[in-house]
Design a protein around this motif. Structure first.
Motif, short mmCIF file in Angstrom:
data_model
loop_
_atom_site.label_atom_id
_atom_site.label_comp_id
_atom_site.label_asym_id
_atom_site.label_seq_id
_atom_site.Cartn_x
_atom_site.Cartn_y
_atom_site.Cartn_z
N ARG A 192 0.82 -1.22 0.00
CA ARG A 192 0.00 0.00 0.00
C ARG A 192 0.85 1.26 0.00
O ARG A 192 0.54 2.22 -0.70
N ARG A 240 3.99 1.65 -1.13
CA ARG A 240 4.65 1.80 -2.42
C ARG A 240 3.68 2.29 -3.48
O ARG A 240 4.00 3.15 -4.30
N ARG A 241 2.46 1.76 -3.48
CA ARG A 241 1.45 2.21 -4.44
C ARG A 241 1.10 3.67 -4.22
O ARG A 241 0.97 4.45 -5.17
N PHE A 242 0.95 4.09 -2.97
CA PHE A 242 0.64 5.48 -2.66
C PHE A 242 1.75 6.40 -3.14
O PHE A 242 1.50 7.42 -3.77
N GLY A 262 3.94 5.79 -5.44
CA GLY A 262 3.95 5.77 -6.91
C GLY A 262 2.92 6.71 -7.50
O GLY A 262 3.20 7.43 -8.46
N ARG A 263 1.72 6.74 -6.92
CA ARG A 263 0.69 7.66 -7.41
C ARG A 263 1.06 9.10 -7.12
O ARG A 263 0.77 10.00 -7.90
N TRP A 264 1.70 9.33 -5.98
CA TRP A 264 2.05 10.68 -5.59
C TRP A 264 3.22 11.22 -6.44
O TRP A 264 3.22 12.37 -6.84
N HIS A 301 4.21 9.97 -9.47
CA HIS A 301 3.93 9.87 -10.90
C HIS A 301 2.42 9.95 -11.13
O HIS A 301 1.78 8.96 -11.47
N PRO A 302 1.84 11.13 -10.97
CA PRO A 302 0.39 11.24 -11.18
C PRO A 302 0.04 11.03 -12.65
O PRO A 302 0.81 11.36 -13.55
N ASN A 303 -1.14 10.49 -12.86
CA ASN A 303 -1.60 10.27 -14.25
C ASN A 303 -1.97 11.63 -14.85
O ASN A 303 -2.63 12.44 -14.22
#
Length: 67
Positions: free
Chosen positions: A54, A56-58, A60-62, A64-66
């Motif tokens: 969780r 690492r995923r957070f 990653g989103r923070w 590298h935002p889409n």
């Protein structure tokens, strides 16, 4: 009274009564940390969330935002 003083008093009392000495302060700290982690993972599964990755995923989103 500090933890060390309480431990020494408990050890003295145990010796006087012929009982085994209590464990030293901090002897089971890592066991407590492991049990806390396992409980946290268990609660995540009960809540139907991912139990692993969780953070690492957070991040990653923070980072590298889409677009």
């Amino acid at each position: 009274m500090s933890i060390t003083q309480q431990y020494l008093l408990d050890t003295y009392r145990a010796r006087r009564h012929g009982e085994p000495a209590p464990p030293a302060p901090g002897a089971h700290d890592w066991q407590v940390v492991r049990e806390w982690r396992d409980h946290r993972l268990f609660r995540a599964v009960l809540a139907e969330r991912s139990a692993r990755g969780r953070t690492r995923r957070f991040l990653g989103r923070w980072l590298h935002p889409n677009p």
